[in-house]
Write an enzyme that holds these catalytic residues in place. Structure first.
Site, PDB file in Angstrom:
ATOM      1  N   LYS A  13       0.770  -1.167   0.049  1.00 33.77           N
ATOM      2  CA  LYS A  13      -0.177  -0.029   0.071  1.00 33.77           C
ATOM      3  C   LYS A  13       1.019   1.229  -0.062  1.00 33.77           C
ATOM      4  O   LYS A  13       2.192   1.205   0.281  1.00 33.77           O
ATOM      5  CB  LYS A  13      -0.850  -0.118   1.327  1.00 33.77           C
ATOM      6  CG  LYS A  13      -0.208   0.074   2.488  1.00 33.77           C
ATOM      7  CD  LYS A  13      -1.229  -0.354   3.697  1.00 33.77           C
ATOM      8  CE  LYS A  13      -0.380  -0.260   4.950  1.00 33.77           C
ATOM      9  NZ  LYS A  13      -1.226  -0.918   6.130  1.00 33.77           N
TER      10      LYS A  13
ATOM     11  N   TYR B 185      18.302  28.915  10.366  1.00 36.91           N
ATOM     12  CA  TYR B 185      17.134  29.458  10.728  1.00 36.91           C
ATOM     13  C   TYR B 185      16.923  29.563  12.489  1.00 36.91           C
ATOM     14  O   TYR B 185      17.718  28.573  12.742  1.00 36.91           O
ATOM     15  CB  TYR B 185      15.832  28.522  10.209  1.00 36.91           C
ATOM     16  CG  TYR B 185      15.545  29.163   9.030  1.00 36.91           C
ATOM     17  CD1 TYR B 185      15.259  30.558   8.385  1.00 36.91           C
ATOM     18  CD2 TYR B 185      15.361  28.044   8.042  1.00 36.91           C
ATOM     19  CE1 TYR B 185      14.851  30.510   7.096  1.00 36.91           C
ATOM     20  CE2 TYR B 185      15.104  28.209   6.548  1.00 36.91           C
ATOM     21  CZ  TYR B 185      14.794  29.595   6.245  1.00 36.91           C
ATOM     22  OH  TYR B 185      14.436  29.976   4.903  1.00 36.91           O
TER      23      TYR B 185
HETATM   24  C1  LIG Z   1      -0.756  -1.990   6.857  1.00 39.50           C
HETATM   25  C2  LIG Z   1      -1.192  -3.044   7.066  1.00 39.50           C
HETATM   26  C3  LIG Z   1      -0.552  -4.297   7.220  1.00 39.50           C
HETATM   27  C4  LIG Z   1       0.944  -4.304   6.953  1.00 39.50           C
HETATM   28  O1  LIG Z   1       1.411  -4.010   8.317  1.00 39.50           O
HETATM   29  P1  LIG Z   1       3.211  -3.827   8.659  1.00 39.50           P
HETATM   30  O2  LIG Z   1       3.185  -3.359  10.162  1.00 39.50           O
HETATM   31  O3  LIG Z   1       3.569  -2.789   7.807  1.00 39.50           O
HETATM   32  O4  LIG Z   1       3.613  -5.193   8.437  1.00 39.50           O
HETATM   33  C5  LIG Z   1      -1.173  -5.596   7.122  1.00 39.50           C
HETATM   34  N1  LIG Z   1      -2.481  -5.494   7.566  1.00 39.50           N
HETATM   35  C6  LIG Z   1      -3.198  -4.334   7.361  1.00 39.50           C
HETATM   36  C7  LIG Z   1      -4.568  -4.325   7.469  1.00 39.50           C
HETATM   37  C8  LIG Z   1      -2.559  -3.315   7.358  1.00 39.50           C
HETATM   38  O5  LIG Z   1      -3.411  -2.074   7.218  1.00 39.50           O
END
Ligand SMILES: *Cc1c(COP(=O)(O)O)cnc(C)c1O
Length: 378
Positions: free
Chosen positions: A33, A242
């Site tokens: 994702k 800054y």
């Molecule tokens: C993001 C996500 C994962 C993967 O999680 P990680 O902690 O990055 O391994 C798996 N299942 C769901 C539903 C998620 O939202």
């Protein structure tokens, strides 16, 4: 070289997937994702498919398009947000599997794509996505008649293996699914590392693949090299950057490097972070600007052409800790300005095609007696 260079080692990514896969006796999927945690979902998915991954997860149907294009028709590509209004054509045309989150989504799915594969997402206490126990109890029989391909839930505290929430969610997940004859999945990276009780039929690691905590044996996937723009001498008492945040306590050599918070090196990392010249650490001094960071190179000889801020010595989690955030946020904030280089893909593709050839040869070998009988082989 005028912009910073982001190098993504797809070989290390594949090694991380294989190493996590080796910790389970069940299928290991890959979560890609948010554009593959910011590293390019297409390239990341292709490399992981070459390494052997056959199931990919994205957050939204739109993200599934690039993944499907990259991995071809074979692997399953599933969508955590399920079947949203307007998703029908995208789900169908790209053969994406929505994880149905509610009665409304279930209705939409059977109306709009009656014979299209889907999974079920259950909420076991995180209160984010999925059906709650009473909703599931009401829908269960109807949903099961439609043959879901997976039932999943997600752990809220898997980065803390000792947290009681893990055992509680495990118990609720079992109560909601134990008698069912459908493949199940509960674990992301953290759950996978908590051991077989959490594995069920499929694990879904994300961050561990990309070199992030809680998988602390991960190989570094991301390296960032930043060119030096200018070097100056600063006298005792002079300030840098800054708001005059840093004052020289000794005669210092300060280098200005070409990346900043617009490149995901968020302003809050300023304190306690080093950059590397070879093996030597040089501290970041003063505030991180939009396009530049100032570093103290007094203790090294000469002027480096470039420095590293992310490498195997200083990981996304080190940067995250300095900024009081998590490695996930650093990874997904890296931005578009970097010159991106991907290494290790050729080797993976070659290995994948030789694996494929070998399996075709094995199949032919098995079929040889039959082919001989039919007079089709010598
Ligand atoms: C993001 C996500 C994962 C993967 O999680 P990680 O902690 O990055 O391994 C798996 N299942 C769901 C539903 C998620 O939202």
């Amino acid at each position: 070289m005028s912009t910073a260079r982001l190098t993504i080692d797809l070989g290390a990514l594949a090694d991380n997937w294989r190493a996590l896969d080796a910790k389970t006796s069940v299928e290991t999927a890959a979560v890609v994702k948010a554009d593959g945690y910011g590293l390019d979902a297409g390239r990341v998915s292709r490399a992981l498919a070459d390494a052997g991954a056959r199931h990919f997860f994205v957050a939204a149907a739109e993200e599934g398009i690039a993944v499907r294009r990259a991995v071809g028709p074979g692997p399953r590509v599933s969508v955590f947000s399920g079947h949203m209004a307007g998703d029908r054509d995208m789900l169908r045309d790209n053969n994406l599997t929505p994880m149905i989150n509610s009665v409304d989504q279930m209705l939409r799915h059977v109306e709009e794509l009656p014979d299209h594969a889907f999974g079920i997402q259950l909420d076991t206490g995180m209160n984010r996505l999925g059906m709650e126990p009473d909703e599931w109890a009401a829908l269960r029989e109807i949903a099961l008649q439609q043959n879901p391909v997976l039932i999943m839930s997600h752990l809220a505290c898997a980065d803390e293996p000792g947290h009681e929430m893990n055992r509680k969610q495990l118990r609720i997940f079992r109560e909601m699914t134990d008698e069912l004859d459908v493949p199940r999945s509960l674990a992301a990276t953290g759950g996978l590392l908590m051991g077989p009780d959490y594995h069920f039929d499929l694990c879904r690691p994300g961050v561990g693949l990309y070199g992030g905590e809680p998988y602390d044996e991960a190989k570094a996937v991301v390296t960032v090299d930043i060119p030096v723009i200018q070097v100056r001498d600063v006298a005792v008492g002079e300030t840098v950057g800054y708001s005059n945040k840093w004052t020289a306590k000794r005669p210092s050599r300060i280098a200005t490097i070409a990346a900043g918070y617009a490149d995901g090196l968020i302003r809050a990392i300023g304190n306690g972070i080093d950059v590397y010249v070879g093996d030597t650490a040089c501290p970041v001094v003063g505030r991180v600007s939009m396009d530049m960071i100032t570093i103290d190179i007094t203790d090294i000889e000469g002027t480096p052409d470039a420095v590293q801020i992310l490498n195997r010595r200083q990981t996304v989690d080190d940067l995250a800790e300095a900024a009081e955030t998590i490695g996930y946020e650093i990874l997904t904030s890296m931005g578009r300005r970097y010159a991106r280089h991907y290494t290790g893909a050729d080797k993976l593709a070659a290995q994948a095609s030789s694996d494929a050839l070998e399996s075709i040869q094995q199949k032919l070998q098995r079929k040889r007696p039959q082919l001989l009988r039919e007079g089709r082989a010598g």
